[in-house]
Design an enzyme around this catalytic site. Structure first.
Site, short mmCIF file in Angstrom:
data_model
loop_
_atom_site.label_atom_id
_atom_site.label_comp_id
_atom_site.label_asym_id
_atom_site.label_seq_id
_atom_site.Cartn_x
_atom_site.Cartn_y
_atom_site.Cartn_z
N GLY A 239 0.76 -1.24 0.00
CA GLY A 239 0.00 0.00 0.00
C GLY A 239 0.79 1.29 0.00
N GLU A 273 3.99 -6.61 1.85
CA GLU A 273 3.52 -7.02 0.53
C GLU A 273 3.51 -5.84 -0.43
OE1 GLU A 273 -0.44 -8.46 1.34
OE2 GLU A 273 0.24 -10.06 2.66
N ARG A 312 -5.64 2.22 -16.07
CA ARG A 312 -5.80 3.04 -14.85
C ARG A 312 -6.50 4.39 -15.07
NH1 ARG A 312 -2.27 4.66 -11.84
NH2 ARG A 312 -3.22 3.97 -9.91
N TYR A 316 -9.80 4.59 -12.94
CA TYR A 316 -9.75 5.37 -11.70
C TYR A 316 -9.56 6.86 -11.94
CZ TYR A 316 -7.88 0.71 -10.51
OH TYR A 316 -7.64 -0.63 -10.40
N CYS A 342 -13.20 1.60 -28.97
CA CYS A 342 -14.49 2.24 -29.23
C CYS A 342 -15.26 2.52 -27.94
CB CYS A 342 -15.31 1.37 -30.17
SG CYS A 342 -14.43 1.12 -31.70
N TYR A 371 0.40 -2.24 -12.15
CA TYR A 371 -0.99 -2.32 -12.61
C TYR A 371 -1.13 -1.75 -14.03
CZ TYR A 371 -1.29 -3.03 -7.61
OH TYR A 371 -1.07 -3.49 -6.34
N1 LLP Z 1 -1.50 -7.01 -0.54
C1 LLP Z 1 -2.80 -7.13 -0.83
C2 LLP Z 1 -3.60 -8.07 -0.03
C3 LLP Z 1 -3.38 -6.39 -1.84
O1 LLP Z 1 -4.68 -6.50 -2.10
C4 LLP Z 1 -2.59 -5.48 -2.59
C5 LLP Z 1 -3.16 -4.69 -3.67
C6 LLP Z 1 -1.21 -5.39 -2.28
C7 LLP Z 1 -0.71 -6.16 -1.24
C8 LLP Z 1 -0.29 -4.47 -3.00
O2 LLP Z 1 -0.64 -3.14 -2.86
P1 LLP Z 1 0.34 -2.00 -3.35
O3 LLP Z 1 1.59 -2.09 -2.55
O4 LLP Z 1 0.62 -2.21 -4.81
O5 LLP Z 1 -0.41 -0.75 -3.12
N2 LLP Z 1 -5.28 -1.68 -9.64
C9 LLP Z 1 -5.14 -0.63 -8.66
C10 LLP Z 1 -4.49 -1.15 -7.39
C11 LLP Z 1 -5.18 -2.34 -6.79
C12 LLP Z 1 -4.51 -2.83 -5.54
C13 LLP Z 1 -5.02 -4.16 -5.16
N3 LLP Z 1 -4.38 -4.74 -4.02
C14 LLP Z 1 -4.38 0.51 -9.26
O6 LLP Z 1 -4.02 0.44 -10.45
O7 LLP Z 1 -4.15 1.52 -8.60
#
Ligand code: LLP
Length: 417
Positions: A239, A273, A312, A316, A342, A371
């Site tokens: 996150g 993570e 994205r 979003y 389209c 992503y």
């Molecule tokens: N752990 C879990 C359980 C998750 O659901 C996620 C992301 C992560 C780790 C990794 O999160 P990060 O460090 O990348 O923020 N498609 C969206 C983002 C979806 C995130 C889903 N879960 C975008 O393009 O912004």
């Protein structure tokens, strides 16, 4: 910081001119910088030096085997959410003892596969899932390592689609329920309690929500310890945000400092993570201007990449910087940069001042390493684009451009037609 910089008028990935990559591989193409990937991993890792920890890279952000291999070589594990991701990660050489498995919808066959390969732990997201994992593990004569994904009900202050830790989100088990589920887990024959987990959302630009959820988890951990349950691993999810535009997310070192201070007394092994933080600014999407058109009120730049290649902005309203691959445009123009799909939602840039791109110009969409390709599709029968990794002055294709033949592979016209 990343390694996509200009040398004179030319955009480079490390020591390779983007133009040279396109000349060889074509457009559109995703380009990743190995040096950037490595630097981001090390920065995250060093933020927790001196504290037992494992960085389980979140495969969903960018699941290319080359990217996985890069982090695995640096000592990383992975966070997976499907059997498919586990397959990839194992192929890339991950140590199964460094795999954590999250996700609200784990199927029986996926649970079995994960147990066969000997992953470290399942991050359990529902009461029924806990029971199911125990049943399957018992049947296989195994014990499944688990953490319960606790939903701490903390607002990460990010986009609603990537907010996961609020009470009404589909993720995890509510904090009120967690204790009861740990009690049950303790008695289940196929379960070994290894940890406690939370992930509150993505693209967080402050440390406070992380600290707030740790504070809540600490109360749960204290109660568990009184019950004789002593989870070893504290998985804090991913996150941590990145700069797309003007955001000023904490540096991994600052994030690390606060997390370590908040968790030190627990003496637990930390698991992270991260996805976006490691790969987001290590990749760009390069595309070509096909046409331009000017209307009274509106200017459009049509390119050969679309929402199927980088979803994205459409999904979003996300911001991705756009930079010319060769700076030779005559000034700036306010325009939409749109793809060939389209749909009116098919834009990569909306009403923004951008260089006055002309037919044939190449441009780079920045911060597209996370992503980006991972969420791409072949909508409108557009083969998925190639991916390239650069290291110093070398570059290699790490995923071939899909072909139209591959697109219809597996399709059959039924005998009754
Ligand atoms: N752990 C879990 C359980 C998750 O659901 C996620 C992301 C992560 C780790 C990794 O999160 P990060 O460090 O990348 O923020 N498609 C969206 C983002 C979806 C995130 C889903 N879960 C975008 O393009 O912004």
């Amino acid at each position: 910081m990343h390694h996509f910089q200009y040398k004179g008028n030319e955009l480079y990935a490390e020591d390779v001119a983007i133009r040279d990559i396109v000349a060889k591989v074509g457009s559109p193409v995703y380009v990743y910088s190995q040096a950037t990937l490595e630097r981001h991993f090390r920065a995250f890792d060093e933020a927790f030096a001196g504290t037992p920890h494992t960085i389980c890279y979140s495969v969903k952000a960018n699941s290319n085997m080359a990217v996985l291999k890069n982090f695995i070589k640096l000592g990383g594990g992975v966070d997976i959410v499907s059997g498919g991701e586990l397959y990839r990660a194992l192929k890339a050489g991950v140590d199964p003892r460094k795999v954590v498995y999250s996700g609200v919808g784990k199927r029986d066959d996926e649970i079995e596969y994960a147990l066969t390969t000997g992953i470290l732990m399942f991050n359990v997201e529902s009461e029924q899932e806990l029971t199911r994992i125990s049943e399957i593990a018992s049947r296989m004569g195994k014990k499944a390592g688990i953490a319960i994904r606790v939903n701490p009900d903390v607002d990460p202050q990010t986009h609603p689609y990537i907010t996961t830790g609020l009470k009404n989100a589909k993720f995890g088990i509510t904090i009120e329920r967690a204790i009861e589920e740990y009690r049950r887990a303790k008695a289940l024959p196929g379960i070994e309690i290894l940890g406690i987990d939370c992930h509150i959302g993505s693209q967080l630009t402050k440390v406070t929500p992380f600290v707030d959820s740790i504070k809540k988890l600490k109360k749960v951990i204290a109660t568990l310890r009184e019950m004789g349950i002593d989870p070893k691993y504290l998985d804090l999810g991913g996150g941590l945000g990145i700069t797309y535009n003007q955001e000023e997310p904490p540096l991994p070192a600052d994030y690390g400092k606060e997390i370590v201070a908040e968790t030190k007394e627990l003496g637990m092994h930390l698991v992270f993570e991260p996805g976006r933080n490691l790969v987001g600014n290590a990749g760009i999407l390069v595309a070509k201007c096909l046409y331009t058109k000017q209307r009274d009120e509106k200017n459009f730049i049509m390119i050969d990449a679309g929402m199927n290649d980088l979803a994205r902005p459409a999904l979003y309203g996300s911001f991705h910087g756009v930079q010319p691959v060769v700076k030779d445009q005559d000034g700036l123009i306010v325009a939409d940069i749109v793809g060939p799909i389209c749909e009116s939602g098919d834009f990569l840039v909306k009403d923004r001042e951008v260089p006055m791109f002309k037919q044939g110009d190449l441009m780079a969409f920045m911060s597209a390493g996370a992503y980006g390709f991972a969420m791409s599709s072949s909508y409108n029968s557009r083969p998925r684009v190639a991916e390239v990794m650069v290291k110093g002055s070398a570059f290699e294709v790490v995923r071939e451009r899909e072909t139209v033949e591959e697109l219809i592979k597996g399709e059959r016209v039924p005998s009754f037609l």
